[in-house]
Design a protein around this motif. Sequence first.
Motif, mmCIF file in Angstrom:
data_model
loop_
_atom_site.group_PDB
_atom_site.id
_atom_site.type_symbol
_atom_site.label_atom_id
_atom_site.label_comp_id
_atom_site.label_asym_id
_atom_site.label_seq_id
_atom_site.Cartn_x
_atom_site.Cartn_y
_atom_site.Cartn_z
ATOM 1 N N ARG A 265 0.885 -1.331 0.048
ATOM 2 C CA ARG A 265 -0.034 0.039 0.062
ATOM 3 C C ARG A 265 0.798 1.190 0.011
ATOM 4 O O ARG A 265 0.206 2.205 -0.451
ATOM 5 C CB ARG A 265 -0.832 0.178 1.054
ATOM 6 N N HIS A 266 2.153 1.135 0.414
ATOM 7 C CA HIS A 266 2.934 2.355 0.222
ATOM 8 C C HIS A 266 3.462 2.582 -1.192
ATOM 9 O O HIS A 266 4.263 3.629 -1.380
ATOM 10 C CB HIS A 266 4.306 2.267 1.118
ATOM 11 N N HIS A 267 3.064 1.786 -2.192
ATOM 12 C CA HIS A 267 3.705 2.170 -3.507
ATOM 13 C C HIS A 267 2.407 2.186 -4.412
ATOM 14 O O HIS A 267 1.799 1.275 -4.954
ATOM 15 C CB HIS A 267 4.395 0.697 -3.962
ATOM 16 N N PRO A 268 2.532 3.680 -4.652
ATOM 17 C CA PRO A 268 1.314 4.013 -5.784
ATOM 18 C C PRO A 268 1.316 2.968 -6.930
ATOM 19 O O PRO A 268 0.534 3.249 -7.557
ATOM 20 C CB PRO A 268 1.819 5.459 -5.915
ATOM 21 N N MET A 296 -0.004 7.223 8.360
ATOM 22 C CA MET A 296 -0.103 6.810 7.138
ATOM 23 C C MET A 296 -1.473 6.213 6.590
ATOM 24 O O MET A 296 -1.922 6.226 5.659
ATOM 25 C CB MET A 296 0.898 6.084 6.695
ATOM 26 N N TRP A 297 -2.025 5.488 7.618
ATOM 27 C CA TRP A 297 -3.033 4.539 7.543
ATOM 28 C C TRP A 297 -4.450 5.314 6.970
ATOM 29 O O TRP A 297 -4.832 4.735 5.888
ATOM 30 C CB TRP A 297 -3.454 3.677 8.723
ATOM 31 N N PRO A 298 -4.607 6.277 7.525
ATOM 32 C CA PRO A 298 -6.021 6.971 6.746
ATOM 33 C C PRO A 298 -5.776 7.648 5.599
ATOM 34 O O PRO A 298 -6.794 7.861 4.878
ATOM 35 C CB PRO A 298 -6.354 8.006 7.873
ATOM 36 N N HIS B 267 -2.519 12.810 -10.053
ATOM 37 C CA HIS B 267 -1.764 11.954 -10.839
ATOM 38 C C HIS B 267 -0.613 11.388 -10.126
ATOM 39 O O HIS B 267 0.486 12.117 -9.947
ATOM 40 C CB HIS B 267 -1.392 12.271 -12.171
ATOM 41 N N PRO B 268 -0.677 10.304 -9.180
ATOM 42 C CA PRO B 268 0.598 9.793 -8.468
ATOM 43 C C PRO B 268 1.806 9.742 -9.410
ATOM 44 O O PRO B 268 3.030 9.992 -8.886
ATOM 45 C CB PRO B 268 -0.009 8.230 -8.036
ATOM 46 N N ALA B 301 -1.975 15.275 -1.185
ATOM 47 C CA ALA B 301 -0.585 15.669 -0.900
ATOM 48 C C ALA B 301 0.018 14.842 0.067
ATOM 49 O O ALA B 301 1.567 14.708 -0.117
ATOM 50 C CB ALA B 301 -0.985 17.289 -0.616
ATOM 51 N N ARG B 302 -0.620 14.493 0.968
ATOM 52 C CA ARG B 302 0.184 13.744 2.166
ATOM 53 C C ARG B 302 0.377 12.639 1.650
ATOM 54 O O ARG B 302 1.596 11.980 1.976
ATOM 55 C CB ARG B 302 -0.947 13.525 3.422
ATOM 56 N N ASN B 303 -0.110 11.723 0.837
ATOM 57 C CA ASN B 303 0.160 10.468 0.078
ATOM 58 C C ASN B 303 1.496 10.723 -0.687
ATOM 59 O O ASN B 303 2.297 10.055 -0.492
ATOM 60 C CB ASN B 303 -1.028 9.993 -0.623
#
Lengths: 420, 420
Positions: A265-268, A296-298, B267-268, B301-303
């Motif tokens: 999930r950390h990898h877009p 990071m979870w939310p 767009h990631p 943005a946080r992601n």
Amino acid sequence: MDNKEKNFTSENGDSSSKTTPQTASKDGSICGFDSLHRLLQACLSPPLFQEASRMLLGLNCGQALETITLPDPAAALASKHDFDLQAYYLRADKESLREPRIVRVGLIQNSISLPTTAPFSDQKRAIFEKLTPIIEAAGASGVNIICLQEAWMMPFAFCTREKRWCEFAEPFDGESTQFLQEFARKYNMVIVNPILERDIKHGETIWNTAVIIGNRGNIIGKHRKNHIPRVGDFNESTYYMEGNTGHPVFETVYGKIAVNICYGRHHPLNWLAFGLNGAEIVFNPSATVGELSEPMWPIEARNAAIANSYFVGSINRVGTEVFPNPFTSGDGKPEHAEFGHFYGSSHFSAPDASCTPSLSRFKDGLMISDLDLNLCRQLKDKWGFRMTARYELYADLLARYVKPDFEPQVISDPLLHKSA
Amino acid sequence: MDNKEKNFTSENGDSSSKTTPQTASKDGSICGFDSLHRLLQACLSPPLFQEASRMLLGLNCGQALETITLPDPAAALASKHDFDLQAYYLRADKESLREPRIVRVGLIQNSISLPTTAPFSDQKRAIFEKLTPIIEAAGASGVNIICLQEAWMMPFAFCTREKRWCEFAEPFDGESTQFLQEFARKYNMVIVNPILERDIKHGETIWNTAVIIGNRGNIIGKHRKNHIPRVGDFNESTYYMEGNTGHPVFETVYGKIAVNICYGRHHPLNWLAFGLNGAEIVFNPSATVGELSEPMWPIEARNAAIANSYFVGSINRVGTEVFPNPFTSGDGKPEHAEFGHFYGSSHFSAPDASCTPSLSRFKDGLMISDLDLNLCRQLKDKWGFRMTARYELYADLLARYVKPDFEPQVISDPLLHKSA
């Protein structure tokens, strides 16, 4: 290990009953509450709670969170076996040419049942027994697809680096899969079954795998975790390697689903790949602890749902698991025998940026939502992310990036290295 | 157009002064408050507010939000000209071999100044005059890098589809750039200057561009918006095309920066590309309205900051802009002459998943933060996202995906098309 829990399970709890705040405990409990949603519900006046939760759940102005009333037998099981049961509706607009495609989806989070010192066979059987009423509640609720947490059939022992825990590994069609196939047949339910897999045909190697069980109990296929962490106590790379199954999307009778296991999930790009292959729901069965990943979870699952126009079901185990022999985290702190607090908080994210509240940070739980899968294409048509994405730019960039002689595109201030 | 604002600017406001909740207004105001943070601050008891805001800001257990005290002249300017001024510290761990690399960064959000019916030259001059005290406050605060909002030198007139607004476009070294170059020299400040650009050498074409001004007033380079929306009233694709400048990272005396303009935040891959090219801070100058994007704003943005191990500075304009001639949104609703409420809410996100509170949803504002850029590499070393990313998988997938005959990886339930 769930003794910190508080009972704020009613969605319509009396918000006037303000409780005395407690200080944050070692497991990061929120002043004694088991979710931010419930803290705000207990402490804000009803209109302010409605407005704050609307913002936190990503609902538009005037949009309200819609709950589902479940059949009495499901509620009775939750009450008897003390698990958190919540159910929501995530709607789509009505269309002219397509009927709504509403799928009832469930997420299960649970702590282990026996101490990690118990015989392995007892530990596994106890988890089976613990899960049975939760799966029965899903069945009684008419759930169509259910997903369990990562490596649900064992303690998350990878912190220890001890290889004896590999004994828990099973063939993809082994004991745990057979246990769930019964429920799939009984309830006409698709089940996503994340296990520690032993690959018999390839020299008994170990994988972190999700087996997809069809609604008639048949095995549709499997997917192996693509990205393996090397962080904190997550010593999983000691046990298994990066998966070799690509990014499959499984076409079931209830829709197209995929599984992004835990650290993926950390990898877009991992999320993206399941989207490009056509997923409508991506499950993220996880096992992750508060101090490391809770901020990071939310964020990550909701971002994936937005960016890829699909639903995400996030699942995290609960409780604190204590192991027989101490280990260190490589952070200079003293050795310890527990992995930290797995904070639960399972929830759904939708492609329109909304999400459900989360399950408890402490209790076992079953999160149910009715997802209208039409919402995926509606968001694609509205926002056009696929059509504006310019994938050819990124295909070219990544092809260059993976070469050892890659040169980043940097424009330096020409005055930078001159003296003033 | 800012008359809905409420004054809850003090970070240490008296939380016992609970206000009567108001209903949400057309601009989506939160019961009369201008941010969720301030709503909670006014309505929760201090320990509960501290805990809820810690969760919302992605801080770990025991970690507190750290504010900066700014020089009196900056505060005086904010008070006199009625803009929201906030300042925070986003720290990194101390290292043994590197000194901290603390950069003071500012984000400016503002409404337009004159009605859109005023002569264009007056409109632009009035915006210059409005921005001057805000930039002076940044200078007085010792800000090193500042970024303005998207197309700050004009109303966001692209909703109208009228081509006469192209008159606002300027060469990359035109009037607005020259206006900011003075401040860059005066305050030894790097300035990110997002304008509507007219490309004289290429047939007077129009671009959506950010010009990077070095700390000595020199122009380091420019970047053109990569992804152009076609959604709601965002008719920008009528005015300009997808950018042709790649994903440049600008090496300035204060660090490596990049600019992801507005819709590019969805767009990631765009975020990823700036990361692969080495950005430490990515600015996201935007102009976006509440009903369309506000649920996404706290997430994307946080992601990006988490996934790419860099800081993000998010900026959105404020206020409601009314245009002379009505237009429609293609949503079947009646024609209208205003774009909707630009909801401000500028803020910083950090690679460790934390973020600052947001500026007002209604007022002009200056958000300042001290960023220790060492945090970027610390998070890379801790989480290893780059090393576990398996870019070769995705280079291959994207190369296949862009071909017209791409076949998604789908595993169908073999029982799916058999009758029961």
